[in-house]
Design an enzyme around this catalytic site. Sequence first.
Site, short mmCIF file in Angstrom:
data_model
loop_
_atom_site.label_atom_id
_atom_site.label_comp_id
_atom_site.label_asym_id
_atom_site.label_seq_id
_atom_site.Cartn_x
_atom_site.Cartn_y
_atom_site.Cartn_z
N HIS A 464 -20.92 13.34 -13.00
CA HIS A 464 -19.50 13.05 -13.20
C HIS A 464 -19.22 12.70 -14.66
O HIS A 464 -18.32 13.29 -15.29
CB HIS A 464 -19.09 11.89 -12.29
N GLU A 465 -19.95 11.76 -15.19
CA GLU A 465 -19.69 11.33 -16.57
C GLU A 465 -19.96 12.45 -17.57
O GLU A 465 -19.29 12.54 -18.60
CB GLU A 465 -20.51 10.09 -16.91
N HIS A 468 -16.92 14.48 -18.16
CA HIS A 468 -16.07 13.94 -19.23
C HIS A 468 -16.61 14.35 -20.60
O HIS A 468 -15.85 14.71 -21.50
CB HIS A 468 -16.03 12.42 -19.16
N HIS A 471 -15.68 17.80 -21.45
CA HIS A 471 -14.27 17.88 -21.81
C HIS A 471 -14.09 17.56 -23.30
O HIS A 471 -13.28 18.19 -24.00
CB HIS A 471 -13.47 16.90 -20.94
#
Length: 679
Positions: A464-465, A468, A471
């Site tokens: 998940h991290e 980021h 992104h």
Amino acid sequence: MTDHQKNPFFDPSTLPFGLPPFSEISEEHYVPAFERGMAEQLAETDAIAVSRERPTYRNTIVALELSGVLLGRVTSVFRNQSASHSNEVVRAIEAEIGPRLAAHADAIHLNAALYTRIRTLCEAGDELGLDAESARLLERYRLRFERNGARLPPGGRQRLRELNAEIAAASIAFEHNHVADTGAAALVLDSADDLAGLPADAVLSAGENARALGHDGKYVLSLNNCSNQPELASLHNREVRKRLLDASLGRGLVSNREVVGRLARLRAERAALLGYDSHAAYAVADQTAGTAEAVTGMVARLIPPAVANAGREAAALNAVSTTGEIEAHDWAYYAEKVRRAEYAMDTEAIRPYFELGRVLEDGVFFAAGQVYGLNFTERPDLTAYHPDVRVFEVRNADGSPLGLFLGDYYARPSKHRGAWMNALVEQSELLGRRPVVVNNLSIARPAPGQPTLLTPTQVNTLFHEFGHALHGLFSEVGHPSFSGTNVPRDFVEYPSQVNEMWALWPEVLANYAKHHETGESLPHDLVARLVAAERFGQGFRTVEHLAAVVLDWAWHSIPPDTDPGDPEVFEAEALKEAGLALHAVPPRYRSTYFAHVFAPDDYSAGYYSYMWSEVLAADTVEWFKEHGGMRRENGDTFRRELLSKGGGTDPLAAFTAFRGHAPRIGPLLARRGLDPHMQ
């Protein structure tokens, strides 16, 4: 010796990708750098405002984008340190600088001459001949200034300055109280017998944690940010489970009891001053949801099936309980028993297959290589801000440089609990910068010589991290205001949630899920059971999350001049009204330790963002599956159409163009085990 030689922030870093020179930075450098940075930016923005030249996009908007470079440089490093490696000095600086930064932002946004130049450009419209990103930035500047009080009369502007300073100070106080309370609430146990049920490595880790915290010969379970603690699933001793959960739920009931109400009142007054019915209405107006009704409509749609699902799970747990009806501290423990009985799944038995280094390099990095063609090279020659941190250079498939990725995975007393991503350097073509991003997790450090074994939840968080991080790394925008994760709060979780899909993707799982001692792959039947078992517990997870959403929204929907009263009473009433008052399912965060919405850089009236983004993410997972799954063509399309755009385009328009239709809630309901007919 000159000031520039003394303070490493005063000049741009000469390290690869502009990595901050951490070996040269100390606490004494922060305040002088903040002060000079604010002074420089005010001089720059004042020069724009008083210019006698006719306003143009370049001499106004581009000039604003180029302002405050020093301030941005020190702010990014300081914010990372305050969360990742803090101390009393750093916290004192934060308490001093926070209100000053709020006043600095007000000095810019309330500059009438500056706002007039921006509005003049907006009125010119198409005559300016701007490209799409530049036109969007101009409009965003107008909105930013207006949402920060540019249209208020003088008296209103002064009150806004006071409110912003008070909010900054109160949110910092909340955060400092929260960090202190979380540390103080750690459960200290005298005997390893109290930890019966935990795996051997976790017991050793608790002993090592006790030694590090000054409790030699004892065992310490430090708390994560959320209400339920991972050890609750394994601890046999019911009294220890109760003590652990009580310690978690009780955080902030003294230190933050008054702070949460004060923050809610201050935000409500500010919203009213700016023309909104509530802080929730103010916050959501600048998000992709757009209106309070859109948020409450989604939440109302999800609550009934989630509660029904949790009710079915509770019945299954009560059927195997040996202590009567289950309480909140029993839920995770008996849920694990049901998983073992129904799915032959023992979460602790699969941890040996999830060693941190292997999950990172052969899982997270491998998936990024397969989907996006990325290559990672560790750079031990580059110094980070703490010895725990690993630095990797990231390159595209053609060998071209992309940026730096830093991984900081272990918990420590100086670090906030939880998981997050920060940008140390934001990509911008205008400033000629490539990205430097960092992921933080809070994994318990193993005893010396022992491997770091992860739970399935921690594996998911790692992926998940890194979503980021992608992104930020993939950003290809001209203007720094639009870089990477500078997007609406209810969109920022979308790329990270999409990246979770690769954690259990067969090709990826087969590459990293290997026993840390034997090298044996995770058995195929165990993989199938793991996937099936993940569905059980979705009722609980959805209800605890929705309960936190409801609390956030309730606090930030109070009218101005309203005293919300005692936080515990306020919570109980809000949850009862929403139909979420389940005694065995506490909210994921209670108000007095709900740092997401009451600490600085907050998600206030924005915690719904996780669920809102998950609607997009679940739909995007379906897109990948429809187009052949893990294929470079799919990754390239997703990167080009969404991940590279930052805030430079309307995010929902970009999603709709990519997906071919507006977001649909059906895939979210399906993945959470809710009734798909509720669409």
